[in-house]
Design a protein around this motif. Structure first.
Motif, PDB file in Angstrom:
ATOM      1  N   LEU A 100      29.952  29.691  39.066  1.00  0.00           N
ATOM      2  CA  LEU A 100      31.268  30.112  38.585  1.00  0.00           C
ATOM      3  C   LEU A 100      31.230  31.422  37.822  1.00  0.00           C
ATOM      4  CD1 LEU A 100      32.788  26.726  37.366  1.00  0.00           C
ATOM      5  CD2 LEU A 100      33.388  28.024  39.411  1.00  0.00           C
ATOM      6  N   ARG A 101      30.172  31.648  37.060  1.00  0.00           N
ATOM      7  CA  ARG A 101      30.160  32.818  36.179  1.00  0.00           C
ATOM      8  C   ARG A 101      30.065  34.127  36.959  1.00  0.00           C
ATOM      9  NH1 ARG A 101      25.128  35.160  34.195  1.00  0.00           N
ATOM     10  NH2 ARG A 101      23.399  34.351  35.409  1.00  0.00           N
ATOM     11  N   ASN A 102      29.693  34.041  38.222  1.00  0.00           N
ATOM     12  CA  ASN A 102      29.614  35.255  39.028  1.00  0.00           C
ATOM     13  C   ASN A 102      30.971  35.698  39.565  1.00  0.00           C
ATOM     14  OD1 ASN A 102      26.791  35.972  39.016  1.00  0.00           O
ATOM     15  ND2 ASN A 102      26.491  33.972  39.951  1.00  0.00           N
ATOM     16  N   ILE A 103      31.977  34.830  39.421  1.00  0.00           N
ATOM     17  CA  ILE A 103      33.310  35.198  39.890  1.00  0.00           C
ATOM     18  C   ILE A 103      34.027  35.938  38.758  1.00  0.00           C
ATOM     19  CG2 ILE A 103      35.477  34.328  40.838  1.00  0.00           C
ATOM     20  CD1 ILE A 103      33.896  31.698  41.447  1.00  0.00           C
ATOM     21  N   PRO A 104      34.445  37.192  38.986  1.00  0.00           N
ATOM     22  CA  PRO A 104      35.173  37.910  37.929  1.00  0.00           C
ATOM     23  C   PRO A 104      36.468  37.171  37.610  1.00  0.00           C
ATOM     24  CG  PRO A 104      34.686  39.350  39.803  1.00  0.00           C
ATOM     25  CD  PRO A 104      34.335  37.984  40.223  1.00  0.00           C
ATOM     26  N   SER A 105      36.772  37.024  36.327  1.00  0.00           N
ATOM     27  CA  SER A 105      37.948  36.235  35.974  1.00  0.00           C
ATOM     28  C   SER A 105      39.223  36.872  36.520  1.00  0.00           C
ATOM     29  CB  SER A 105      38.026  36.053  34.463  1.00  0.00           C
ATOM     30  OG  SER A 105      37.863  37.283  33.825  1.00  0.00           O
ATOM     31  N   ILE A 106      39.179  38.186  36.766  1.00  0.00           N
ATOM     32  CA  ILE A 106      40.353  38.887  37.315  1.00  0.00           C
ATOM     33  C   ILE A 106      40.724  38.310  38.683  1.00  0.00           C
ATOM     34  CG2 ILE A 106      41.203  41.141  38.084  1.00  0.00           C
ATOM     35  CD1 ILE A 106      39.322  42.344  35.940  1.00  0.00           C
ATOM     36  N   ALA A 107      39.717  37.835  39.421  1.00  0.00           N
ATOM     37  CA  ALA A 107      39.970  37.265  40.743  1.00  0.00           C
ATOM     38  C   ALA A 107      40.850  36.020  40.666  1.00  0.00           C
ATOM     39  CB  ALA A 107      38.648  36.930  41.428  1.00  0.00           C
ATOM     40  N   PHE A 108      40.880  35.402  39.489  1.00  0.00           N
ATOM     41  CA  PHE A 108      41.677  34.181  39.342  1.00  0.00           C
ATOM     42  C   PHE A 108      43.139  34.461  38.985  1.00  0.00           C
ATOM     43  CE2 PHE A 108      37.413  32.466  38.733  1.00  0.00           C
ATOM     44  CZ  PHE A 108      37.481  31.301  39.467  1.00  0.00           C
ATOM     45  N   THR A 191      40.215  40.926  30.635  1.00  0.00           N
ATOM     46  CA  THR A 191      40.940  39.885  31.352  1.00  0.00           C
ATOM     47  C   THR A 191      42.411  39.882  30.974  1.00  0.00           C
ATOM     48  OG1 THR A 191      38.941  38.638  30.948  1.00  0.00           O
ATOM     49  CG2 THR A 191      40.707  37.493  32.072  1.00  0.00           C
ATOM     50  N   LEU A 192      42.657  40.045  29.681  1.00  0.00           N
ATOM     51  CA  LEU A 192      44.032  40.004  29.189  1.00  0.00           C
ATOM     52  C   LEU A 192      44.879  41.090  29.847  1.00  0.00           C
ATOM     53  CD1 LEU A 192      46.083  38.853  27.144  1.00  0.00           C
ATOM     54  CD2 LEU A 192      45.399  40.694  25.624  1.00  0.00           C
ATOM     55  N   VAL A 193      44.361  42.311  29.886  1.00  0.00           N
ATOM     56  CA  VAL A 193      45.131  43.421  30.452  1.00  0.00           C
ATOM     57  C   VAL A 193      45.400  43.168  31.938  1.00  0.00           C
ATOM     58  CG1 VAL A 193      45.053  45.872  31.023  1.00  0.00           C
ATOM     59  CG2 VAL A 193      44.408  45.098  28.740  1.00  0.00           C
ATOM     60  N   ALA A 194      44.395  42.665  32.650  1.00  0.00           N
ATOM     61  CA  ALA A 194      44.596  42.346  34.065  1.00  0.00           C
ATOM     62  C   ALA A 194      45.707  41.320  34.218  1.00  0.00           C
ATOM     63  CB  ALA A 194      43.299  41.824  34.661  1.00  0.00           C
ATOM     64  N   ALA A 195      45.706  40.305  33.365  1.00  0.00           N
ATOM     65  CA  ALA A 195      46.714  39.247  33.445  1.00  0.00           C
ATOM     66  C   ALA A 195      48.092  39.789  33.096  1.00  0.00           C
ATOM     67  CB  ALA A 195      46.337  38.099  32.510  1.00  0.00           C
ATOM     68  N   GLU A 196      48.149  40.658  32.089  1.00  0.00           N
ATOM     69  CA  GLU A 196      49.441  41.205  31.667  1.00  0.00           C
ATOM     70  C   GLU A 196      50.024  42.160  32.711  1.00  0.00           C
ATOM     71  OE1 GLU A 196      49.257  41.008  26.782  1.00  0.00           O
ATOM     72  OE2 GLU A 196      48.786  42.893  27.777  1.00  0.00           O
ATOM     73  N   MET A 197      49.126  42.796  33.458  1.00  0.00           N
ATOM     74  CA  MET A 197      49.613  43.718  34.487  1.00  0.00           C
ATOM     75  C   MET A 197      50.120  42.965  35.708  1.00  0.00           C
ATOM     76  SD  MET A 197      47.028  46.913  34.424  1.00  0.00           S
ATOM     77  CE  MET A 197      47.287  48.260  33.286  1.00  0.00           C
ATOM     78  N   ALA A 198      49.536  41.780  35.937  1.00  0.00           N
ATOM     79  CA  ALA A 198      49.905  41.027  37.130  1.00  0.00           C
ATOM     80  C   ALA A 198      51.229  40.293  36.946  1.00  0.00           C
ATOM     81  CB  ALA A 198      48.807  40.030  37.472  1.00  0.00           C
ATOM     82  N   GLY A 199      51.561  39.962  35.732  1.00  0.00           N
ATOM     83  CA  GLY A 199      52.818  39.261  35.546  1.00  0.00           C
ATOM     84  C   GLY A 199      53.033  38.921  34.083  1.00  0.00           C
TER      85      GLY A 199
END
Lengths: 252, 250
Positions: A100-108, A191-199
């Motif tokens: 699991l740790r190899n998956i970038p959290s942004i992918a989720f 991760t936070l910025v990726a999440a905030e940009m997505a929605g």
């Protein structure tokens, strides 16, 4: 004396950097709208400060980051102690962690939005997910690195399993946990910025994205600079907290 | 005097990469109450293994260990230990290290305070209570390690080459301090060393070991006059005993 010198050189470097930026931006070589000078970014800052937008964005982003970071760290520490101490956990969930740790959290991000919507839950969950693994791995490493003599020593003083866990296993792995959590801080912002940009409807990441849509490059740069500053301040605060809570930990 | 500890036919086997090797074999001895017993032997003879087995850290394949008649199968607060390295918890101050035992065992707060003052003064580190171990010299750390064991009031204290990595001057100082403290607090002690001087200055009795597998080769009564100081090492009777042990260790 030496410290003063260090402070002055930091400030001087910063001022030179800003002056250089201002000069290049206004030199006419570049489109000033695409590459606004720091004075324009500062005006954007004042504007967003006056409307209350700045404070609102920063505080909501901070709250998301802190919650995600705190919950993720706690889960990471617990898992690290379990997999570090108990063989059956190392062989089961320990192995899954390495996948699991190899998956970038942004992918989720898209998946989490589908499952939990674009509310606070999904932001906090994503930050948490990103933080868990570095904290888990370093706690695990810390636990298996504990000198067996410390465990023997506490048992010889009459400690039961719970006391051994608290006084030796937990404290003994603190230096590792501390460095894992420090990496976790940087990851929470990513991760936070990726999440905030997505929605999202607020937050620094959201503000950068909407500024892009209305072509306010100065506000985009303001958002980016704010993130840099937030990360820096968070790291400094973290170091100060660690120094006060665990003065025996060696930090640079 | 009564036997505080009885060790009978202890055999310890280490398994590594599928092969088994005997670390110690057929080890039997008694320790009397308030006796200072030294176990001396060349490195790798299994003297630390014996100590770790007595403490309950390692399980023997044969034999038994009795402390005041009770069988030892796991670490207990009745047996205090002082290690060679990493004696103290680095995350606790000197004071917190010393009161660790009483704290774990639920001693009342005012009593713990008294204990911490008393033992800090006893080892001459009254001013260092709030220091962390890494701020102390090796000799100071060992003194705190001994105080930590003593403060928990165990029935017997096991010491595993506690002074072996210290310089000669510090060591000499610590011998004398240890003897002084033991004069005030009668304690049963098993002390492992490879240093003949250390054994002769400190002990009442010496067990000499031979190696592969570790066995007790000879028991020597050490009736050098007390109270002892480091000056003892210059006397003729001392030299005779030292020579005897040297020959046994060859």
């Amino acid at each position: 004396m030496k410290n003063n010198y260090k402070n002055y050189s930091t400030i001087a470097t910063f001022i030179i950097f800003l002056l250089l930026w201002e000069f290049i931006s206004k030199s006419g070589f570049f489109n000033i709208n695409l590459f606004p000078p720091p004075t324009k970014v500062f005006r954007a800052f004042l504007e967003s400060l006056l409307t209350g937008e700045f404070f609102n964005d920063v505080s909501i982003s901070l709250i998301r980051a802190i919650f995600g970071f705190a919950i993720g760290s706690m889960i990471g520490i617990c898992l690290g102690i379990l997999t570090g101490r108990i063989t059956i956990f190392r062989l089961t969930i320990g192995q899954i962690a390495h996948f699991l740790r190899n998956i970038p959290s942004i992918a989720f991000v898209p998946l989490v939005i589908v499952w939990f919507g674009i509310g606070e839950t999904s932001k906090i969950l994503l930050v948490m997910w990103g933080v868990i693994f570095p904290v888990w791995i370093s706690t695990h490493q810390g636990v298996i690195n504990i000198d067996k003599h410390h465990i023997w020593a506490i048992k010889s003083l009459g400690a039961n399993r719970l006391q051994t866990l608290k006084e030796v296993i937990f404290y003994g792995s603190i230096p590792f946990i501390v460095s894992g959590m420090r990496i976790g801080i940087a990851i929470s912002f990513i991760t936070l910025v990726a999440a905030e940009m997505a929605g999202a409807f607020s937050g620094v990441g959201y503000r950068i994205l909407t500024s892009h849509l209305i072509f306010r490059v100065d506000k985009m740069i303001l958002g980016i600079a704010t993130l840099g500053l937030m990360g820096l301040v968070a790291d400094r605060c973290y170091i100060i907290a660690v120094k006060n809570l665990f003065p025996w930990v060696q930090l640079r | 005097m009564q036997n505080k500890m009885i060790v009978r036919n202890v055999e310890v086997v280490y398994a590594k990469d599928g092969t088994k090797s005997k670390a110690v074999e057929n080890v039997s001895f008694n320790v009397k109450e308030n006796e200072f017993l030294c176990i001396i032997g060349p490195s790798g003879c299994g003297k630390t293994t014996i100590l770790n087995t007595i403490a309950g850290f390692i399980k023997p394949v044969k034999g038994k260990i009795l402390l005041s008649g009770r069988k030892i199968t796991e670490p207990t607060k009745g047996i205090g230990v002082v290690f060679q390295h990493n004696v103290l918890f680095p995350w606790k101050t000197v004071k917190e290290n010393i009161i660790m035992g009483p704290q774990i065992n639920g001693v009342s707060k005012p009593k713990i305070k008294k204990i911490s003052h008393y033992y800090l003064d006893l080892i001459g580190l009254g001013k260092y209570g709030n220091y962390y171990p890494n701020e102390l010299s090796g000799g100071m750390q060992q003194r705190v390690g001994f105080a930590r064991a003593l403060a928990n009031n165990p029935e017997i204290i096991l010491m595993d080459e506690p002074f072996s990595h210290l310089d000669a001057l510090t060591r000499k100082e610590l011998y004398e301090q240890l003897l002084k403290i033991l004069n005030r607090h009668k304690k049963t002690i098993i002390f492992v060393t490879h240093d003949i001087d250390e054994a002769l200055i400190l002990s009442d009795r010496i067990l000499v070991m031979s190696k592969s597998p570790g066995k007790i080769k000879k028991e020597i009564k050490n009736n050098l006059p007390k109270p002892r100081t480091y000056k003892l090492t210059t006397e003729i009777g001392y030299a005779k005993r030292k020579k005897k042990i040297m020959n046994l260790l060859k």
